[in-house]
Design a protein around this motif. Structure first.
Motif, short mmCIF file in Angstrom:
data_model
loop_
_atom_site.label_atom_id
_atom_site.label_comp_id
_atom_site.label_asym_id
_atom_site.label_seq_id
_atom_site.Cartn_x
_atom_site.Cartn_y
_atom_site.Cartn_z
N ASP A 102 0.83 -1.21 0.00
CA ASP A 102 0.00 0.00 0.00
C ASP A 102 0.86 1.26 0.00
O ASP A 102 0.48 2.28 -0.59
CB ASP A 102 -0.93 -0.01 1.22
N VAL A 103 2.02 1.18 0.65
CA VAL A 103 2.94 2.32 0.63
C VAL A 103 3.41 2.59 -0.79
O VAL A 103 3.45 3.74 -1.26
CB VAL A 103 4.15 2.04 1.56
N GLU A 104 3.77 1.53 -1.53
CA GLU A 104 4.22 1.69 -2.91
C GLU A 104 3.10 2.18 -3.81
O GLU A 104 3.31 3.02 -4.69
CB GLU A 104 4.78 0.37 -3.45
N LEU A 105 1.90 1.65 -3.61
CA LEU A 105 0.76 2.09 -4.42
C LEU A 105 0.43 3.56 -4.16
O LEU A 105 0.10 4.31 -5.09
CB LEU A 105 -0.46 1.22 -4.13
N ARG A 107 -5.69 -0.50 -3.48
CA ARG A 107 -6.14 -1.86 -3.77
C ARG A 107 -7.21 -2.26 -2.76
O ARG A 107 -7.39 -1.59 -1.72
CB ARG A 107 -4.97 -2.84 -3.67
N ARG A 108 -7.91 -3.33 -3.05
CA ARG A 108 -8.89 -3.86 -2.10
C ARG A 108 -8.32 -5.09 -1.44
O ARG A 108 -7.97 -6.07 -2.11
CB ARG A 108 -10.19 -4.24 -2.82
N VAL A 109 -8.20 -5.06 -0.12
CA VAL A 109 -7.78 -6.24 0.64
C VAL A 109 -9.04 -6.97 1.06
O VAL A 109 -9.75 -6.56 1.98
CB VAL A 109 -6.93 -5.84 1.86
N ALA A 110 -9.30 -8.08 0.37
CA ALA A 110 -10.53 -8.82 0.62
C ALA A 110 -10.44 -9.74 1.82
O ALA A 110 -11.45 -10.13 2.39
CB ALA A 110 -10.90 -9.63 -0.63
N LEU A 111 -9.18 -10.12 2.18
CA LEU A 111 -9.01 -11.08 3.27
C LEU A 111 -7.64 -10.93 3.90
O LEU A 111 -6.65 -10.68 3.20
CB LEU A 111 -9.15 -12.52 2.72
N THR A 112 -7.58 -11.08 5.22
CA THR A 112 -6.30 -11.21 5.93
C THR A 112 -6.28 -12.57 6.60
O THR A 112 -7.32 -13.08 7.07
CB THR A 112 -6.08 -10.12 6.99
N VAL A 113 -5.10 -13.19 6.64
CA VAL A 113 -4.92 -14.47 7.32
C VAL A 113 -3.68 -14.36 8.20
O VAL A 113 -2.80 -13.53 7.94
CB VAL A 113 -4.78 -15.64 6.32
N PRO A 114 -3.54 -15.22 9.22
CA PRO A 114 -2.46 -15.02 10.20
C PRO A 114 -1.12 -15.62 9.84
O PRO A 114 -0.14 -15.35 10.52
CB PRO A 114 -3.02 -15.70 11.46
#
Length: 332
Positions: free
Chosen positions: A224-227, A234-241
């Motif tokens: 996201d910093v680069e974008l 962008r859309r972050v649809a999911l986070t996982v651990p």
């Protein structure tokens, strides 16, 4: 303070017991490591409490937790025992072929899952009695400065809750020994046959549903910093651990994710997940073995550091062991 008469009556094994209980935070597990009964551990802790005038460890439903005094003593006890082990090792060299030691290695899962297959294969060949424990290390949330993000890992090393840390951090304080293992970089990971493979442009990248590996559920990362530098999102649809979980999701969806290249080379094929060249700059960094310099006086730890240093990447980007065998080939 203890006088000389008191000091002459101290059982050095009590310091070993203190170290193990401090590491394990559990009387039963400590008893297993020391090949003693839980009652013997409790008796030893009673002698330590009387000697040092502090409860040292307090019972909880899940084990024990150290008192503030015990936490203060941990580094000094670790240093004393490291020096004693160093003295003993000069008389009786560490013999990995017959050793039954257990070493605790701390690392983020994207690193431990890279080094572990090769390490276990090597241990089976050269040190079949040596056991390994892996601690999951995570950067402290809320800090962008790496020396702050990884300070808890360095503290755990000095507290001897683990023997070695393997972390993506270069600016290590001088009191620590540092050894570079390999260079890592991120790539874009997708299911094999994904449409992004045919059209890996930046615009298409921004249109995709993204998966981010984040143990806190935070959706913002270096991508996201680069974008943002290009006024893009962008859309972050999911986070996982963790990274293995990420592969299992990518295998079944149209999502894409930025993952460590070496991790993907080793584990991606099992999930039918492949790498695509990123359409934007992604970070590259060194992966280093870190431990207190005083701990290098321990012949066993010095051997393990040397062993880890023999894990190299060849031209084919697979890990090469000293035996010549090859394996198949941190918030994004």
């Amino acid at each position: 303070m203890l006088n000389q008469t008191d000091l002459s009556r101290i059982d050095l094994n009590l310091l070993v017991l203190f170290e193990i209980v401090f590491q394990e935070r559990h009387v039963g597990r400590s008893a297993e490591r020391l090949h003693l009964s839980p009652s013997a551990i409790s008796h030893g802790l009673g002698r330590l409490r009387a000697l040092l005038g502090d409860p040292l460890f307090l019972k909880t439903p899940k084990g024990v937790v150290p008192t503030e005094r015990a936490s203060q003593l941990a580094a000094s006890v670790a240093e004393i025992l490291a020096r004693v082990r160093g003295v003993v090792s000069t008389a009786t060299p560490f013999d990995q072929r017959h050793s039954t030691r257990r070493f605790v290695i701390g690392a983020p899962d994207g690193i431990s899952s890279v080094i572990l297959p090769s390490l276990l294969e090597t241990l089976r060949e050269v040190a079949p009695g040596v056991d390994v424990g892996i601690r999951q290390l995570l950067p402290t949330q809320g800090f962008t400065a790496l020396h702050l993000a990884w300070r808890d890992a360095l503290k755990e090393l000095e507290d001897r809750t683990m023997d070695i840390a393997i972390i993506p951090f270069d600016d290590i304080p001088v009191r620590f020994h540092k050894q570079k293992l390999y260079e890592e970089e991120f790539v874009i990971a997708v299911r094999k046959g994904h449409s992004f493979q045919r059209n890996p442009t930046l615009n298409r990248y921004c249109e995709m549903e993204h998966l981010v590996v984040s143990h806190t559920g935070d959706v913002t990362g270096f991508v996201d910093v680069e974008l943002a530098k290009k006024s893009l999102t962008r859309r972050v649809a999911l986070t996982v651990p963790n990274f293995i979980f990420a592969l299992s999701v990518l295998a079944e969806t149209e999502m894409i994710s930025a993952l460590p290249r070496r991790f993907l080379e080793i584990h991606g094929a099992r999930f039918n997940v492949v790498a695509v060249k990123a359409p934007l700059p992604l970070p590259r960094f060194s992966i280093n073995v870190v431990l207190p310099k005083v701990a290098m006086m321990d012949a066993g730890l010095a051997w393990l550091v040397q062993l880890l240093g023999q894990v190299r990447t060849g031209n084919d980007r697979s890990f090469v062991l000293r035996s010549g065998k090859r394996n198949r080939s941190m918030h994004s």
